[in-house]
Design an enzyme around this catalytic site. Structure first.
Site, PDB file in Angstrom:
ATOM      1  N   VAL A  12       8.417   0.421 -16.625  1.00 43.44           N
ATOM      2  CA  VAL A  12       9.861   0.178 -16.565  1.00 43.44           C
ATOM      3  C   VAL A  12      10.363  -0.691 -17.863  1.00 43.44           C
ATOM      4  CG1 VAL A  12      11.719  -1.007 -15.422  1.00 43.44           C
ATOM      5  CG2 VAL A  12      10.004   0.136 -14.015  1.00 43.44           C
ATOM      6  N   CYS A 256       5.243   2.660  -6.382  1.00 42.43           N
ATOM      7  CA  CYS A 256       6.341   2.259  -5.638  1.00 42.43           C
ATOM      8  C   CYS A 256       6.582   2.567  -4.261  1.00 42.43           C
ATOM      9  CB  CYS A 256       7.549   2.779  -6.360  1.00 42.43           C
ATOM     10  SG  CYS A 256       8.044   2.206  -8.324  1.00 42.43           S
ATOM     11  N   LYS A 259       4.118   0.217  -1.741  1.00 32.92           N
ATOM     12  CA  LYS A 259       4.543  -0.748  -1.523  1.00 32.92           C
ATOM     13  C   LYS A 259       6.102  -1.267  -1.094  1.00 32.92           C
ATOM     14  CE  LYS A 259       6.015  -2.209  -6.388  1.00 32.92           C
ATOM     15  NZ  LYS A 259       7.554  -2.498  -6.028  1.00 32.92           N
TER      16      LYS A 259
HETATM   17  N1  LIG Z   1       6.883   2.347 -12.235  1.00 30.06           N
HETATM   18  C1  LIG Z   1       7.990   2.949 -11.828  1.00 30.06           C
HETATM   19  O1  LIG Z   1       8.243   4.369 -11.623  1.00 30.06           O
HETATM   20  C2  LIG Z   1       9.107   2.007 -11.306  1.00 30.06           C
HETATM   21  C3  LIG Z   1      10.462   2.457 -10.868  1.00 30.06           C
HETATM   22  C4  LIG Z   1      11.379   1.736 -10.650  1.00 30.06           C
HETATM   23  C5  LIG Z   1      11.148   0.267 -10.482  1.00 30.06           C
HETATM   24  N2  LIG Z   1       9.908   0.082 -10.658  1.00 30.06           N
HETATM   25  C6  LIG Z   1       9.643  -1.688 -10.278  1.00 30.06           C
HETATM   26  O2  LIG Z   1       9.802  -2.304 -11.754  1.00 30.06           O
HETATM   27  C7  LIG Z   1       8.786  -3.296 -11.596  1.00 30.06           C
HETATM   28  C8  LIG Z   1       7.726  -3.300 -12.843  1.00 30.06           C
HETATM   29  O3  LIG Z   1       7.181  -2.126 -12.515  1.00 30.06           O
HETATM   30  P1  LIG Z   1       6.111  -1.293 -13.827  1.00 30.06           P
HETATM   31  O4  LIG Z   1       5.404  -0.230 -13.053  1.00 30.06           O
HETATM   32  O5  LIG Z   1       6.704  -1.168 -14.827  1.00 30.06           O
HETATM   33  O6  LIG Z   1       4.793  -2.359 -13.910  1.00 30.06           O
HETATM   34  P2  LIG Z   1       4.040  -2.610 -14.712  1.00 30.06           P
HETATM   35  O7  LIG Z   1       2.785  -3.346 -14.337  1.00 30.06           O
HETATM   36  O8  LIG Z   1       3.656  -1.153 -15.567  1.00 30.06           O
HETATM   37  O9  LIG Z   1       4.564  -3.361 -15.906  1.00 30.06           O
HETATM   38  C9  LIG Z   1       4.659  -4.828 -15.867  1.00 30.06           C
HETATM   39  C10 LIG Z   1       4.397  -5.606 -17.129  1.00 30.06           C
HETATM   40  O10 LIG Z   1       4.730  -7.037 -16.987  1.00 30.06           O
HETATM   41  C11 LIG Z   1       3.727  -7.586 -17.675  1.00 30.06           C
HETATM   42  N3  LIG Z   1       3.729  -9.100 -17.323  1.00 30.06           N
HETATM   43  C12 LIG Z   1       3.163  -9.625 -16.258  1.00 30.06           C
HETATM   44  N4  LIG Z   1       3.362 -11.050 -16.041  1.00 30.06           N
HETATM   45  C13 LIG Z   1       3.999 -11.223 -17.269  1.00 30.06           C
HETATM   46  C14 LIG Z   1       4.586 -12.504 -17.756  1.00 30.06           C
HETATM   47  N5  LIG Z   1       4.442 -13.809 -16.984  1.00 30.06           N
HETATM   48  N6  LIG Z   1       5.034 -12.337 -19.243  1.00 30.06           N
HETATM   49  C15 LIG Z   1       5.481 -11.258 -19.629  1.00 30.06           C
HETATM   50  N7  LIG Z   1       4.974 -10.207 -19.023  1.00 30.06           N
HETATM   51  C16 LIG Z   1       4.176  -9.937 -18.027  1.00 30.06           C
HETATM   52  C17 LIG Z   1       2.408  -7.027 -17.436  1.00 30.06           C
HETATM   53  O11 LIG Z   1       1.555  -7.426 -18.459  1.00 30.06           O
HETATM   54  C18 LIG Z   1       2.929  -5.423 -17.486  1.00 30.06           C
HETATM   55  O12 LIG Z   1       2.896  -4.958 -18.975  1.00 30.06           O
HETATM   56  C19 LIG Z   1       8.354  -3.336 -10.294  1.00 30.06           C
HETATM   57  O13 LIG Z   1       8.972  -4.224  -9.513  1.00 30.06           O
HETATM   58  C20 LIG Z   1       8.481  -1.990  -9.590  1.00 30.06           C
HETATM   59  O14 LIG Z   1       8.354  -1.851  -8.423  1.00 30.06           O
HETATM   60  C21 LIG Z   1       8.883   0.676 -11.002  1.00 30.06           C
END
Ligand SMILES: NC(=O)c1ccc[n+]([C@@H]2O[C@H](COP(=O)([O-])OP(=O)(O)OC[C@H]3O[C@@H](n4cnc5c(N)ncnc54)[C@H](O)[C@@H]3O)[C@@H](O)[C@H]2O)c1
Length: 428
Positions: A12, A256, A259
């Site tokens: 995201v 997603c 969870k």
């Molecule tokens: N993946 C999807 O399709 C999608 C779609 C809509 C919403 N979401 C939501 O968006 C959010 C993120 O999902 P995602 O799939 O991108 O997750 P992801 O795990 O791909 O990315 C999260 C990133 O955050 C980084 N991170 C963790 N702690 C950190 C910190 N303290 N400082 C800086 N960076 C840090 C991680 O290293 C990782 O790169 C979640 O809440 C998810 O439910 C995801």
């Protein structure tokens, strides 16, 4: 042109950062994984997402997109700070807020007055206020801006969203965030933060409901002798129903839906409401995974012990490399637990699959089938549909095909001697 910091450069965050830079803003993406920042700074994107690497490289060359692991430097010069952090589920079904909480506490003192903190993570209702408290600043606003992008189509979805939802008490901050999306030509829904947070859970729960519903209809079709492909097409033409998310399969998965359905069930319960419909959706999904395994077991004579099984597809859907909560991985895990010897092929996987260490990984789809008693199709990669069944027949020991995605042409596969089973219809 706004100064935007995105904290969390995952699916995201990276997509949001690259797309905001494409829309003309100055963006810094922050991640605490140094190796990720190094490769991204070189313009290399390690996730599979169409068009993303091109946008990242264009942003770097224009100097409108950069990457850092220094959170303080990244957020202290920003007008907007987007939180795109993980919110996984905990074993008790509640949402793990530790990533969001830690960053909110950390960045509070570093923000410029007037900064808007925008939460894009999927979070429990009430988080916008909670983040505002953790920031501890009365000169900074917090809004909720849930993300609806689909992995595999993330860039296109971000740049052309069906709607942008922005919720918060500070109307001026909501308006400022809405402006960031100028250029996407999408409707903006402005609302309170509680509604924005609820919209995200409701959307995912509804989509999961559609999947469990059509999987249940598929199972009924198998009993009745109806064909779910015809049934789904016909009901989907009713605009009140809509044709998307009506493809039966092995069950929903990904980072997603599992969870977020559990999260909403838990949220509802905590609020004193028993969300029975959603509980059934989750139960039906687990039953669908079990049903897929039992079809494979039946196809090889009732026991999987010592049986060689070929698997096509490990990602949770096609056009992504994401295997988080993948139904394919879960089905393979269950096959292995019953003693099957599984060799898998997935276009995005090479070497050992860490979560499936005993599973062999083949170099291509046909190699995965060498010596196998049965082939199981678990992810709907289009390239599987064009593998010639005669070539597969030559290398397999058995002739069973369980197509959990209804991807292959049943007539073609049967014509070279395969015993084909799909989902929701009886092969003629
Ligand atoms: N993946 C999807 O399709 C999608 C779609 C809509 C919403 N979401 C939501 O968006 C959010 C993120 O999902 P995602 O799939 O991108 O997750 P992801 O795990 O791909 O990315 C999260 C990133 O955050 C980084 N991170 C963790 N702690 C950190 C910190 N303290 N400082 C800086 N960076 C840090 C991680 O290293 C990782 O790169 C979640 O809440 C998810 O439910 C995801």
């Amino acid at each position: 042109m706004a100064e935007i910091a995105v904290v969390g450069a995952g699916y995201v965050g990276l997509t949001s950062g690259a797309c905001f830079s494409h829309l003309g803003h100055h963006v810094v993406c922050i991640d605490n994984v140094e190796s990720k920042i190094e490769t991204l700074s070189r313009g290399q994107v390690s996730i599979v997402e169409e068009g993303l690497e091109g946008l990242v490289q264009a942003g770097i060359s224009r100097n409108t997109l950069r990457f850092t692991s220094d959170t303080q430097a990244g957020v202290s010069s920003a007008d907007y700070v987007f939180l795109c952090l993980p919110t996984p589920d905990l074993p008790n079904g509640s949402v793990d807020m530790s990533y969001v909480d830690a960053v909110a506490k950390q960045i509070g003192p570093w923000l410029r007055p007037g900064t808007v903190v925008v939460n894009k993570s999927t979070v429990p209702v009430g988080t916008t206020r909670h983040v505002a408290q953790l920031l501890g600043r009365d000169d900074v606003s917090v809004v909720s801006n849930p993300e609806f992008l689909r992995e595999g189509n993330a860039v296109a979805d971000f740049l052309n969203p069906s709607r942008v939802v922005i919720g918060g008490d500070d109307a001026a901050a909501v308006e400022r965030v809405a402006k960031l999306y100028d250029g996407t030509n999408s409707p903006v829904i402005r609302c309170d933060a509680t509604s924005a947070e609820t919209i995200k859970y409701a959307a995912n729960a509804y989509l999961a409901t559609k999947i469990s519903f059509i999987n249940s209809i598929a199972n009924i079709c198998e009993h009745l002798g109806a064909d779910v492909r015809v049934v789904a097409d016909a009901i989907g033409r009713d605009p009140r129903i809509g044709g998307q998310f009506l493809q039966p399969g092995p069950g929903f998965g990904g980072s997603c839906f599992p969870k977020d359905t559990i999260g909403l069930l838990r949220l509802a319960g905590d609020a004193g409401y028993d969300f029975g419909v959603l509980r059934s959706v989750i139960e039906a999904n687990d039953q669908q995974l079990a049903r897929t395994v039992s079809k494979v077991r039946d196809a090889v004579g009732g026991s999987l012990r010592g049986v060689a099984i070929a698997v096509w597809g490990l990602t949770f859907k096609a056009n992504t490399d994401d295997r988080r909560h993948s139904p394919a991985v879960e089905v393979v895990r269950r096959l292995v637990a019953e003693g099957a010897r599984v060799t898998a092929f997935d276009p995005t996987v090479s070497g050992v699959v860490p979560e499936l260490p005993s599973v062999g990984v083949a170099a291509n789809a046909i190699e995965a089938c060498r010596g196998a008693e049965a082939l199981v199709v678990l992810t709907e990669w289009r390239e599987f549909a064009i593998v010639p069944p005669a070539s597969v027949r030559e290398v397999m020991a058995g002739a069973a095909v369980m197509d959990a995605r209804n991807l292959l042409d049943p007539g073609l596969w049967r014509s070279v001697g395969f015993v084909y089973q799909g989902v929701g219809f009886r092969p003629q």
